[in-house]
Design a protein around this motif. Structure first.
Motif, PDB file in Angstrom:
ATOM      1  N   GLN A 298     -10.304   6.610  -5.775  1.00  0.00           N
ATOM      2  CA  GLN A 298     -10.164   7.944  -6.382  1.00  0.00           C
ATOM      3  C   GLN A 298      -8.750   8.506  -6.246  1.00  0.00           C
ATOM      4  O   GLN A 298      -8.212   9.092  -7.163  1.00  0.00           O
ATOM      5  N   ARG A 299      -8.140   8.352  -5.097  1.00  0.00           N
ATOM      6  CA  ARG A 299      -6.832   8.965  -4.874  1.00  0.00           C
ATOM      7  C   ARG A 299      -5.665   7.999  -5.078  1.00  0.00           C
ATOM      8  O   ARG A 299      -4.565   8.258  -4.610  1.00  0.00           O
TER       9      ARG A 299
ATOM     10  N   ALA B 161       0.854  -1.187   0.000  1.00  0.00           N
ATOM     11  CA  ALA B 161       0.000   0.000   0.000  1.00  0.00           C
ATOM     12  C   ALA B 161       0.890   1.238   0.000  1.00  0.00           C
ATOM     13  O   ALA B 161       1.939   1.252   0.643  1.00  0.00           O
TER      14      ALA B 161
ATOM     15  N   ASP C 178     -11.847  -1.181 -15.137  1.00  0.00           N
ATOM     16  CA  ASP C 178     -12.489  -0.659 -13.945  1.00  0.00           C
ATOM     17  C   ASP C 178     -13.922  -1.152 -13.825  1.00  0.00           C
ATOM     18  O   ASP C 178     -14.408  -1.408 -12.733  1.00  0.00           O
TER      19      ASP C 178
ATOM     20  N   PRO D  49      -2.916   7.183  -7.277  1.00  0.00           N
ATOM     21  CA  PRO D  49      -2.348   7.979  -8.373  1.00  0.00           C
ATOM     22  C   PRO D  49      -1.688   7.168  -9.482  1.00  0.00           C
ATOM     23  O   PRO D  49      -1.132   7.735 -10.398  1.00  0.00           O
ATOM     24  N   GLN D  50      -1.738   5.849  -9.378  1.00  0.00           N
ATOM     25  CA  GLN D  50      -1.002   5.030 -10.331  1.00  0.00           C
ATOM     26  C   GLN D  50      -1.906   4.488 -11.447  1.00  0.00           C
ATOM     27  O   GLN D  50      -3.089   4.314 -11.271  1.00  0.00           O
ATOM     28  N   VAL D  51      -1.302   4.194 -12.561  1.00  0.00           N
ATOM     29  CA  VAL D  51      -1.938   3.390 -13.611  1.00  0.00           C
ATOM     30  C   VAL D  51      -1.051   2.188 -13.849  1.00  0.00           C
ATOM     31  O   VAL D  51       0.130   2.369 -14.151  1.00  0.00           O
ATOM     32  N   PRO D  52      -1.573   0.954 -13.722  1.00  0.00           N
ATOM     33  CA  PRO D  52      -2.914   0.631 -13.252  1.00  0.00           C
ATOM     34  C   PRO D  52      -3.034   0.851 -11.745  1.00  0.00           C
ATOM     35  O   PRO D  52      -2.038   0.787 -11.028  1.00  0.00           O
ATOM     36  N   GLN D  53      -4.255   1.086 -11.302  1.00  0.00           N
ATOM     37  CA  GLN D  53      -4.457   1.258  -9.867  1.00  0.00           C
ATOM     38  C   GLN D  53      -4.332  -0.093  -9.156  1.00  0.00           C
ATOM     39  O   GLN D  53      -4.469  -1.138  -9.767  1.00  0.00           O
TER      40      GLN D  53
ATOM     41  N   LYS E 215      -4.213  -7.418 -12.859  1.00  0.00           N
ATOM     42  CA  LYS E 215      -3.743  -6.036 -12.965  1.00  0.00           C
ATOM     43  C   LYS E 215      -4.391  -5.296 -14.137  1.00  0.00           C
ATOM     44  O   LYS E 215      -4.652  -4.109 -14.059  1.00  0.00           O
ATOM     45  N   GLU E 216      -4.603  -6.015 -15.231  1.00  0.00           N
ATOM     46  CA  GLU E 216      -5.102  -5.358 -16.435  1.00  0.00           C
ATOM     47  C   GLU E 216      -6.623  -5.278 -16.483  1.00  0.00           C
ATOM     48  O   GLU E 216      -7.187  -4.766 -17.434  1.00  0.00           O
TER      49      GLU E 216
END
Lengths: 318, 425
Positions: free
Chosen positions: A272-273, A114, A317, A275-279, A313-314
């Motif tokens: 929402q917060r 985390a 959403d 900040p990464q892609v992928p979340q 991971k992929e």
């Protein structure tokens, strides 16, 4: 009238249990000193959802359906950080055989780290584990199954509501204040599990404290899709991250939101917060109100045997 | 469903992106006629295509359904650019359809991105050690810039960035830095009250970022030392600044925001007690710093990346008339107040603010402020590494340049773990 005798009276008003479950038991997580209690819930038939007349009702709580369930065990409390940490951080990977461990030999991935405090400042120990995704909760159950040899999983949405009602056909317990941590009494924090009074089945914090993940995939019209007299209904989750039903409300909801039939679907805003892609598929940055408890079937239904979360991971959403 | 979920929040996000939620930004002024190079279209050049860089592009898209495009991507490594372009184009379609000839790799990828004529909005998201060089190039190329924090890892880098802040002002370039709490609705509302005197004079402060381990990437046989360090950039001070600079800067910045400026001195300690494996480079796993501000008030600043310990990511302040828990948007005392949940992600809001300002022909430049917060963190690190008290002027004027002068893939040693009391600042 004591709580327990009140519960017995409520239960007596319902159809008699159709099967007798095995007794309650205490599970100690192998390789640790951490244990938790499992309560035996008798099988039976109940009415799921809420009547149109129920105050505060949402459309997704109906139509009411008659649901029949086989006996199962369910966690007496929400899963604590002491328990979840054994999976997520301590690295306890001992495997056992039994009704869950055997035949499911692929390794369970530990959650990614985390970014920040996974306990969101509320503390750990006997506090309810929270802010994990439904995928992480499913993976915890799979790991727990491997190390204990018993097939643990999330409760289905039907099992959850049946266990929460414990025979109660009204909107909420008459003694809600004694049973639930909600916005009016929680002081904006979850609380150590099991510190309020239990319901008629002996289950703590079914309403309030943290909302709880269920096994299913959420749909607003889910009950209409089930057979009129459904047995063991469940909507299997897919590879999509959202939405899944959480139940029971939490310490951030007002008391009038805490109803047995209320459903709250997860949403991408819960990260929402991030900040990464992928979340992260393990942690929600903005859902510190959600946790879970584990369930275990006395006689597992075929479509849930060995079921594994399909989220990767992929995964999209929605 | 209750109000926590469902379409209400999503619809809100959609409808507010056009108008932009008021963020209470101060300090930007109107420059007549300074539109985004004759067009309102934002054409993004991404420099640093890891999770945060890709996330920053996604944040632009989340805040703007039209009028924004990703046109160029650069990163040290091709696997990173490929992943970024694939993921973003899958999710955002034509908005992220980058032409293959506009995807660049290597140490000079940033120059190639900046050379793409279409690019008018640069996102800098490489490891912080590269930031001064990349900022210099972006400002030199006259591009409006979103830069991640921190802005540098040493005194020489900070001095360069502070000079660039003036250059950007002179050129009318807009720059927003990644200290997103400054764009976070709840923080802004809380800070307004603190600055308005809701808790009286602020006399005591504390800021924490205490958490467990972060990710690392296992070394692959084909990797040179340099590639291993770059892919594990968190753990090398020349790349990340150490975690006090890379991560704890967020909380340090909030305290500087409270005090409307940086501290004058740091006295701190830290060490590498648990995370000692060489896989974690040479950085510390814990710091505790006392920062002294010009008015004599002190802030206790702690950060830790050790598993199974008490955690907290928070900022709290005590005043003569009350107190504030900033991260919870909560003020106690005679002017007690509690803020609401943020209407929009601060990571999205940063870009909404920057793009709105660019399109309005106005200007914002956060470089100096973020440079000050970066140097505050660096000053704390210098004190903990050396064991000495370090003043602002000593940190700012430090000659110690820790970023290698020339960069190439190949051998590069892991610096020794700093030993307090055994060196100088």
């Amino acid at each position: 009238m004591s709580l327990l005798s009140l519960g017995a009276a409520v239960l007596a008003a319902q159809p008699a249990p159709k099967a007798v479950p095995a007794a309650a038991y205490t599970e100690t997580i192998p390789g640790s000193k951490v244990s938790f209690d499992m309560v035996a819930v008798p099988g039976g038939t109940f009415t799921m959802g809420s009547p149109a007349s129920e105050a505060g009702r949402d459309a997704d709580e109906g139509p009411q359906v008659e649901v029949t369930l086989k006996p199962f065990w369910i966690g007496k409390t929400e899963v604590t950080w002491d328990e979840f940490d054994q999976f997520a951080f301590v690295g306890n990977t001992g495997a056992r055989t039994g009704d869950g461990g055997a035949g499911d030999s692929d390794a369970v991935s530990k959650p990614s780290r985390a970014y920040g405090d996974e306990a969101k400042g509320y503390g750990k120990g006997k506090m309810p584990a929270l802010a994990m995704t439904q995928h992480a909760a499913m993976e915890y159950c799979r790991w727990l199954s491997q190390v204990t040899g018993k097939a643990y999983r999330l409760p289905t949405e039907a099992e959850w509501e049946y266990a929460a009602r414990a025979g109660d056909t009204t909107a909420r317990p008459a003694t809600l204040e004694e049973q639930a941590w909600h916005a009016g009494n929680a002081k904006e924090t979850p609380h150590i599990v099991g510190t309020k009074k239990p319901n008629a089945f002996g289950l703590y914090d079914m309403l309030g404290n943290v909302a709880e993940w269920t096994f299913d995939l959420y749909a607003e019209n889910r009950y209409a899709q089930w057979a009129p007299k459904a047995t063991q209904p469940v909507a299997l989750p897919t590879d999509k991250r959202y939405p899944h039903p959480t139940r029971g409300g939490s310490f951030i909801e007002a008391a009038d939101k805490l109803r047995f039939a209320n459903r709250q679907a997860s949403h991408e805003d819960w990260s929402q917060r991030d900040p990464q892609v992928p979340q992260s598929i393990y942690w929600h940055t903005d859902a510190d109100h959600v946790g879970f408890r584990v369930a275990r079937a006395l006689d597992e239904q075929a479509n849930l045997k060995g079921f594994k979360s399909k989220v990767i991971k992929e995964s999209a959403d929605r | 469903m209750s109000e926590q979920s469902g379409s209400t929040r999503r619809d809100f996000l959609k409808t507010t992106t056009a108008a932009a939620v008021g963020s209470g930004l101060a300090g930007w002024s109107v420059i007549p006629g300074a539109h985004a190079q004759g067009s309102d279209e934002i054409r993004i050049g991404l420099i640093g295509a890891g999770g945060r860089g890709s996330g920053a592009v996604a944040d632009v898209f989340k805040g703007h359904e039209t009028g924004v495009r990703l046109v160029a991507v650069g990163d040290m490594f091709s696997d990173r650019t490929e992943q970024a372009v694939k993921r973003l184009s899958e999710q955002y379609g034509a908005r992220a359809a980058v032409k293959p000839e506009h995807v660049f790799t290597g140490f000079d990828a940033y120059q190639k991105v900046l050379a793409v004529p279409d690019v008018n909005y640069v996102i800098l998201a490489t490891p912080p050690g590269f930031r001064p060089t990349h900022l210099e190039a972006a400002i030199g190329a006259g591009k409006n810039t979103f830069t991640e924090k921190p802005l540098a890892v040493d005194g020489p880098g900070i001095r360069k960035v502070m000079a660039l802040a003036k250059e950007a002002d002179a050129k009318g370039i807009s720059i927003v830095g990644g200290t997103q709490r400054r764009h976070q609705h709840g923080y802004i509302e809380t800070m307004k009250r603190v600055h308005g005197g809701a808790i009286g004079d602020v006399v005591g402060m504390r800021a924490y970022w205490n958490q467990g381990f972060l990710w690392k990437r296992d070394r692959q046989p084909a990797w040179s030392d340099m590639e291993w360090q770059l892919r594990n950039w968190l753990y090398f001070t020349w790349l990340s600044g150490d975690h006090i600079v890379e991560q704890h800067i967020h909380n340090i910045d909030v305290i500087n925001w409270v005090k409307k400026g940086p501290p004058v001195k740091a006295t701190g300690m830290g060490g590498r007690q648990v995370r000692t494996d060489k896989a974690y480079g040479h950085i510390f796993d814990h710091f505790a710093i006392d920062y002294e501000y010009p008015d004599g008030s002190h802030s206790l600043s702690m950060c830790r990346q050790i598993d199974n310990c008490a955690n907290s990511v928070s900022e709290a302040i005590v005043g003569t008339k009350g107190s504030a828990q900033l991260d919870k948007y909560e003020i106690t005392g005679s002017a007690a107040w509690k803020g609401e949940k943020d209407p929009i992600s601060p990571y999205v809001q940063e870009h909404i603010d920057l793009i709105r300002i660019i399109r309005a022909g106005q200007k914002i430049n956060e470089l100096q402020t973020v440079a000050e917060s970066t140097l505050t963190a660096i000053m704390g690190r210098m004190s903990a590494y050396s064991g000495k008290a370090v003043t602002w002027d000593e940190a700012l004027n430090s000659a110690e340049a820790i970023v290698p002068a020339s960069l190439q893939l190949g051998p590069i040693p892991t610096p020794p773990v700093p030993m307090p009391g055994q060196g100088t600042i």
